[in-house]
Enzyme design. Structure first.
Site, short mmCIF file in Angstrom:
data_model
loop_
_atom_site.label_atom_id
_atom_site.label_comp_id
_atom_site.label_asym_id
_atom_site.label_seq_id
_atom_site.Cartn_x
_atom_site.Cartn_y
_atom_site.Cartn_z
N HIS A 64 56.79 -20.39 21.80
CA HIS A 64 55.73 -21.21 21.22
C HIS A 64 54.64 -20.33 20.61
CE1 HIS A 64 52.00 -23.88 21.99
NE2 HIS A 64 52.52 -24.21 20.84
N GLU A 67 55.78 -19.00 17.32
CA GLU A 67 55.63 -20.04 16.28
C GLU A 67 54.22 -19.98 15.68
OE1 GLU A 67 53.67 -24.04 16.33
OE2 GLU A 67 55.37 -24.24 17.72
N HIS A 68 53.20 -19.86 16.53
CA HIS A 68 51.82 -19.74 16.04
C HIS A 68 51.64 -18.49 15.18
CE1 HIS A 68 49.22 -22.61 18.56
NE2 HIS A 68 50.47 -22.93 18.87
N GLU A 138 45.19 -15.55 18.80
CA GLU A 138 46.10 -16.69 18.87
C GLU A 138 46.52 -17.00 20.30
OE1 GLU A 138 47.26 -19.92 16.89
OE2 GLU A 138 46.07 -18.24 16.14
N GLU A 145 45.13 -24.97 23.37
CA GLU A 145 46.07 -26.08 23.22
C GLU A 145 46.54 -26.55 24.59
OE1 GLU A 145 50.40 -27.07 21.07
OE2 GLU A 145 49.47 -25.09 20.83
#
Length: 967
Positions: A64, A67-68, A138, A145
Site C-alpha cells: 500500500h 502504491e502511494h 508519505e 490514512e
C-alpha cells in the site's frame, strides 16, 4: 519477439459501438485497447498482480505504501507530483487502490492530452524515483490514512475477521500500514524502509504480472502504436505469479461465535462460511443462484419473515473475497433490539431456509429468471465514465479469459444444479463463523484485536447447538419467491417525432407541472421519472422534519416486499426527504415502470401508520441520531458550516429530542396534513412517449387531487417554500470553534469557506477556473509538502445559488487554527502564481476547463440529474454549459486576476470568510485556550449559531416560488 495481436472475439453488449483489441507486448504485458470516437475523456488502468498479501513479513502495509510512492516522481519526470499536476491541469483525475492480491492504478484526462498522460503514467512501472524525503513524508500520509480509519466500524470488523484466521496465511495480515510498521519497527530491525521499498518494487513489479486497459478516441491502430511506444520498456523479470495456497481458516477458526463491540449503535449479525471458489464456474453462477434466494426480500423470504417478526432491518447475502484458492459465502443481517434477544431463533430460521433450499431441487425457472435479468442488464447497460470502465475491465483481466474480459462473471448461461448443490452442502454448521456486533457486549469482551483495538470475545458453537436452534425457531411460512413480474419483455425503442435537446414544459395545472425530455441521444429502453412533492408543512419545525422523515421511511418499508422484484429486474426506486417535502424517483427499464409507480402512488394515497413498523423504524432512526457523534470530524465541520449558512436548517440535537417524544399517533395525525396542500413537480425522461407522460401525470392528479375524499389540495401562491443562504459581511472573518463530538477521535478538522457571489454566469466561471487551477497546488502544498493530513482538498460550494470556495483539511498533527493559517499562507503564496501566469498557460487552463464543461452526458441518468437540478433550483438554465463556455471564451486574464483580488485573496475588499473548526482529542488543550482569547480586529466568533443566523440578512433564492406563481 513482436507484439501479439489477439484474434479473440469479445463478448460485448448489443448496444456497444466501441471497438476492442487485445494485444500482448514483447515484455508479456497484456493490454486491452478500446477505441471510442465519441468519447471526450481518455482513460487507462493498470492492474498489477501484487497486493498486500505480498507484504514481506514484519513490513505490514508495504504494498500500500508503494502504491502511494509511485505517484511522486520518475527519472523522466523528476519534478515531484508532476504526474498529478499534469492530469489535474488537463481536466482529469487519478487514483489507485491496493487490495489483497493486486494494486490498481488509474486516471482519466481530456481526450486530446492522452499521449503525454500515458507517457507519465507509464513511468510508474518503468523508472520511478523514491527520494528519502518523499518516503518519510508519505509514511506520515499512510499513517494519517490509517488513523482516519481507526474508528470506522467497517474497517475494524474486517480486521477482526482477518485476525481470527490462520497466522500462516496472508489473509491474517494488517494491510494498510502505519507509522509503527513502516518507520519504528523497520528502524528497530536496522532496516532502511526506502531500500526495502525499492527492493520490493524491483522484485515484485514485473510486466508479466500486469494488465493494462487504454481507452481513447484514436483508432485501434493508433492506440496500439501509442501503447507500444510507452509501455514496451517496462521490464519483465519473469516473476512467477504469487501463490497463496491453502485456506485462511483452519478448524480452530470454524464453529465460533464472536461477540464484538462496535463504535456505533446498531447491532449486526454476520454469518460466514468458507466455500469452494466459484470463479471457475462463473458461467454457472452457483453463488448467484443461492444469494438471489437467501438474500431475497419478497414474500416468503427469510428477510420477509425476520422483518415481520420485528427482528431485522436489513439482510444481504452473497459471495465475497473470491479468488481461485478460497472464497466465502456470507449473510449479513441488521438487527433490531428485539432481534438481539432472538439471535438463536434468527440463526435457526436461516438454517431452516437453507434446508428448504436443499429440498427444493433448485427450480430451473429461477435460474432462467436470473439469467434473463443478467442478459438484459448487460446488453442494455448504460455507458459509464471511461475511468470506471477501464478499472472494472483491468480487474476482470486477472481472472477471466480474454473473450469474457468485458463481461466478467455477470452473464449466466449454464444451469448446473450439481454446482449449486456443491456450495449449498458447504453452508453447514460445521463450517460456519458467526460475528455478532453490539455495544451491549461492552464490558464483557475479554480480548482486544491488536491493530484497531476492537474488544471481542470468542465462544465455540457445536452442530448440536445449531440443531437445537433450528428446532426451536418459529414455524414461519418460508417459501421460494414467486415469478418476477417486473422482468422487462418489451425493449422497443420508441420513435420521437421532435428531437428536443432540453426539457419542455408539457403540462401545467394548479396541482402540478410536467417537464418532459424524450431520449434522443442514448436510445435505450429506459426511463427516469421524478415527482417532487412540495409540502409546506414538511420542515417548518424539528417535529415536522422528523415526522416527514418517519413518513418517508414507512412508505419505503411498506413498498419493499412488492418492489424488491422491480429492483433486481433493473427498475430502481427511491423516496427521499427534501428541504421542501419529499421526492419519488423511479428509474430503469420502462416496460413495467408504470406498475411500480402505480403501487408507490397507491401507498401514498392509502397511507396508514402500522404501530409495529413505526416502532422498529423509530428505533432505527434513534440509533442514527445517536451515531451522529461518531462521524468524521471533517463531516462534523461540514455540518456546522451548513448550520451557519443555511436558513431554517434544524440542529440534529433538536431533531433528536423531537424524535424521542413523537409516537405513532402523532404521525397518524400529521400524515394527512402533510399532503393537505401540495404541489407536484414532474420530470419524465427517456423511452416514454409524450402522450404516455401526460397520462401518468393525469392519473396521479386524479388519484391524489380529484378523487372523492381526495388527499390533496393545491398550494396557495403564498405557500411555496424557499430555502435561503446567510449573507456574510465583507471584510470580516468569522470563526466557529467546537470540540469534536467523539472524544476518542484524535482527528481535528478545518473548513475555510470563502463566500464569493450569488448566481451569475460570468462570476461562476471565474470561481470554477480558480478552483480548477488551485486544487492540485493546494493538495500538493498542504498535504504532500506540509503533511497536514490525509484528507485535504479544495472545492467549490453552492448553497441555494450562493457560490463560494472551501478548503477542507482533517489532521491529527495540527490544530484547526494552525490549519487555518496554513490555508491563508497557501493563498498568499499562490498570489504569485496567479499574477505571473503566462498568457499561454492561462489560455491552456481555460481551454482545459472548457473541455471539462463540454463533456457529453454518458447516459440518461447523468443528463436527467443535470436538467433536474436546474428545474428544482428554479434557474432553468438548460443551456448552462454552453453559457459557461461562452463566458470562458470571453474571459481575460485581467478579469480573472481582478476576481481573485476582489473575492479570494487574503484581505481582499469583498472577501467574506468563515472558518469552521472542530478540535479532536489531540487538540483539546488548544481549544480551551482559544475560546478564552479576545477577538482580533476584523474577526467575529460565532458562539450561538441561531442568534448569528437571525442577525444576518439572507440572499434571495432563485426558485422562490415565482416559477409556480405564473400558473
Amino acid at each position: 519477439m513482436g507484439v501479439e495481436v489477439s484474434d479473440v472475439e469479445f463478448v460485448k453488449a448489443r448496444t456497444d459501438k466501441r471497438e476492442y483489441r487485445g494485444i500482448v507486448l514483447p515484455n508479456a504485458l497484456e493490454v486491452l485497447l478500446i477505441s471510442d470516437p465519441e468519447t471526450d475523456k481518455a482513460a487507462a488502468s493498470m492492474d498489477v498482480r501484487v497486493g498486500s498479501f505480498c507484504d514481506p513479513e514484519g513490513l505490514e502495509g508495504l504494498a500500500h505504501f508503494l502504491e502511494h510512492m509511485l505517484f511522486y516522481a520518475s527519472e523522466k519526470y523528476p519534478e515531484e507530483e508532476s504526474y498529478g499536476k499534469y492530469i489535474t491541469e488537463h481536466g482529469g483525475s487519478t487514483n489507485a487502490t491496493t487490495s489483497s492480491e493486486s494494486t490498481n492504478f488509474y486516471f482519466d484526462v481530456n481526450v486530446d492530452c492522452s499521449e503525454e498522460a500515458l507517457d507519465r503514467f507509464a513511468q510508474f512501472f518503468n523508472k520511478p524515483l523514491m527520494s528519502a524525503d518523499a518516503t518519510l513524508r508519505e509514511i506520515k500520509a499512510v499513517d494519517s490514512e490509517n488513523k482516519k480509519n481507526l474508528l470506522s466500524d467497517s474497517c475494524r470488523m474486517i480486521q477482526l475477521e482477518k485476525h481470527l484466521s490462520s497466522k500462516d496465511h496472508p489473509y491474517h495480515k494488517f494491510s494498510t500500514g502505519n507509522w509503527e510498521t513502516l518507520e519504528i519497527k523497520p528502524k528497530e530491525k536496522g532496516l532502511d524502509i526506502r531500500l526495502e521499498l525499492i527492493k520490493f518494487y524491483e522484485e515484485s513489479y514485473s510486466a508479466n504480472l500486469m494488465h493494462l486497459v487504454v481507452y481513447g478516441k484514436e483508432s485501434l491502430d493508433n492506440l496500439q502504436s501509442l501503447v507500444e511506444s510507452k509501455f514496451s520498456d517496462i521490464r519483465n523479470i519473469g516473476r512467477e505469479h504469487f501463490q497463496f495456497l491453502g485456506q485462511p481458516y483452519s478448524s480452530e477458526h470454524l464453529q465460533i461465535l464472536v461477540k464484538a463491540v462496535p463504535i456505533t449503535e446498531g447491532d449486526v449479525l454476520r454469518i460466514k462460511w468458507q466455500i469452494t471458489p466459484t470463479l471457475r464456474y462463473y458461467k454457472e453462477g452457483p453463488c448467484n443462484y443461492l444469494s438471489h434466494l437467501i438474500g431475497h426480500e419478497g414474500e416468503g423470504s427469510l428477510f420477509y419473515v425476520l422483518k415481520k417478526l420485528g427482528w431485522a432491518l436489513s439482510l444481504v447475502a452473497g459471495e465475497a473475497g473470491a479468488n481461485f484458492e478460497y472464497s466465502f459465502f456470507f449473510v449479513s443481517i441488521g438487527l433490531t433490539d428485539a432481534g438481539h434477544e432472538h439471535i438463536e431463533d434468527i440463526i435457526g430460521l436461516l438454517f431452516k431456509y437453507i434446508r428448504l433450499l436443499q429440498n427444493s431441487r433448485f427450480p430451473e425457472w429461477i435460474f432462467n429468471e436470473i439469467s434473463a435479468i443478467s442478459k438484459t442488464q448487460f446488453h442494455y447497460q448504460d455507458k459509464v465514465p471511461p475511468i470506471s470502465y477501464v478499472v472494472s475491465i483491468a480487474s476482470c483481466m486477472q481472472f477471466f479469459p480474454p473473450e469474457d474480459w468485458l463481461v466478467g462473471g455477470s452473464l449466466l448461461s449454464k444451469f448446473v444444479p450439481s454446482r449449486i448443490q456443491m456450495i449449498l452442502d458447504e453452508l453447514t454448521p460445521s463450517k460456519v463463523r458467526i460475528f455478532w456486533e453490539s455495544k451491549k457486549f461492552d464490558g464483557s469482551a475479554n480480548l482486544v484485536e491488536p491493530w484497531y483495538g476492537t474488544p471481542y470475545s470468542v465462544e465455540k458453537v457445536t452442530p448440536s447447538m445449531f440443531q437445537q436452534w433450528i428446532e426451536k425457531a418459529p414455524n414461519e411460512n418460508l417459501h421460494l419467491p414467486k415469478p418476477n413480474v417486473f422482468i422487462p419483455t418489451d425493449l422497443t425503442i420508441k420513435l420521437v417525432q421532435e428531437k428536443v435537446k432540453v426539457p419542455i414544459m408539457l403540462r401545467k395545472s394548479s396541482f402540478s407541472r410536467l417537464w418532459y425530455k424524450p431520449d434522443t441521444m442514448f436510445l435505450t429502453p429506459k426511463a427516469y421519472i421524478i415527482i417532487d412533492f412540495n409540502c409546506p408543512l414538511a420542515n417548518h419545525t424539528p417535529d415536522q422534519e422528523i415526522l416527514t422523515s418517519l413518513y418517508v421511511r414507512l412508505l419505503l418499508d411498506y413498498l419493499n416486499a412488492f418492489a424488491y422484484d422491480a429492483d433486481i429486474a433493473g427498475l430502481s426506486y427511491s423516496i427521499q426527504q427534501t428541504v421542501t417535502g419529499f421526492q419519488v424517483r423511479v428509474a430503469g427499464f420502462n416496460d413495467k415502470l408504470k406498475i411500480l409507480l402505480d403501487d408507490i402512488i397507491s401507498q401514498i394515497e392509502k397511507f396508514e401508520v402500522k404501530l409495529d413498523r413505526f416502532s422498529v423504524l423509530k428505533e432505527s432512526m434513534t440509533k442514527e441520531y445517536q451515531n451522529y457523534k461518531f462521524i468524521q470530524p471533517c463531516s462534523q465541520a461540514s455540518y456546522n458550516c451548513s448550520m451557519i449558512l443555511e436558513d431554517q436548517m434544524w440542529p440534529w440535537v433538536e431533531n433528536f429530542e423531537a424524535l424521542s417524544h413523537l409516537e405513532a399517533d402523532h404521525l397518524s395525525e400529521f400524515a394527512p396534513k402533510l399532503l393537505l396542500r401540495t404541489f407536484l413537480e414532474f420530470y419524465v425522461a427517456g423511452n416514454i412517449e409524450q402522450s404516455e407522460a401526460e397520462s401518468i401525470v393525469k392519473h396521479i392528479e386524479d388519484t391524489l387531487f380529484n378523487a372523492p375524499n381526495s388527499l390533496c389540495k393545491p398550494l396557495f401562491p403564498s405557500q411555496y417554500m424557499s430555502r435561503r443562504a446567510v449573507m456574510l459581511e465583507k471584510g470580516l472573518k468569522y470563526y466557529h470553534q467546537t470540540e469534536g463530538s467523539n472524544q476518542k477521535d484524535e482527528n481535528s478538522a478545518l473548513i475555510q469557506y470563502i463566500q464569493t457571489h450569488q448566481e451569475n454566469v460570468k462570476l461562476n466561471v471565474r470561481l470554477h477556473l480558480f478552483s480548477f487551477v488551485a486544487s492540485q497546488p493546494a493538495f500538493h502544498q498542504l498535504r504532500t509538502v506540509e503533511q497536514l493530513g490525509y484528507i485535504v482538498y479544495l472545492s467549490t460550494r453552492n448553497d441555494y445559488g450562493v457560490r463560494g470556495l472551501e478548503f477542507v483539511i482533517q489532521s491529527t498533527l495540527k490544530d484547526p487554527r494552525h490549519l487555518d493559517t496554513r490555508v491563508d499562507a497557501f493563498l498568499t503564496m499562490f498570489e504569485k502564481k496567479i499574477y505571473e501566469m503566462p498568457d499561454a498557460e492561462f489560455k491552456r487552463n481555460v481551454n482545459a476547463l472548457i473541455d471539462v464543461k463540454l463533456e457529453k452526458f454518458k447516459n440518461i441518468w447523468e443528463e436527467s440529474s443535470f436538467f433536474w437540478a436546474e428545474i428544482w433550483s428554479g434557474t432553468l438554465m438548460f443551456d448552462r454549459m454552453e453559457a459557461d463556455v461562452e463566458a470562458l471564451k470571453k474571459l481575460t486574464k485581467e478579469e480573472f486576476i481582478d476576481y481573485f483580488n476582489q473575492y479570494i485573496k487574503v484581505d481582499a475588499p469583498k472577501r467574506k470568510t468563515l472558518s469552521v473548526q472542530v478540535y479532536g482529542r489531540n487538540h483539546y488543550e488548544e481549544y480551551k485556550k482559544i475560546i478564552q482569547e479576545e477577538q482580533s480586529p476584523k474577526t467575529y466568533r460565532i458562539k450561538d449559531i441561531f442568534s448569528f443566523r437571525r442577525s444576518r440578512p439572507l440572499f434571495s433564492w432563485s426558485k422562490g416560488g415565482s416559477s409556480h406563481m405564473e400558473l
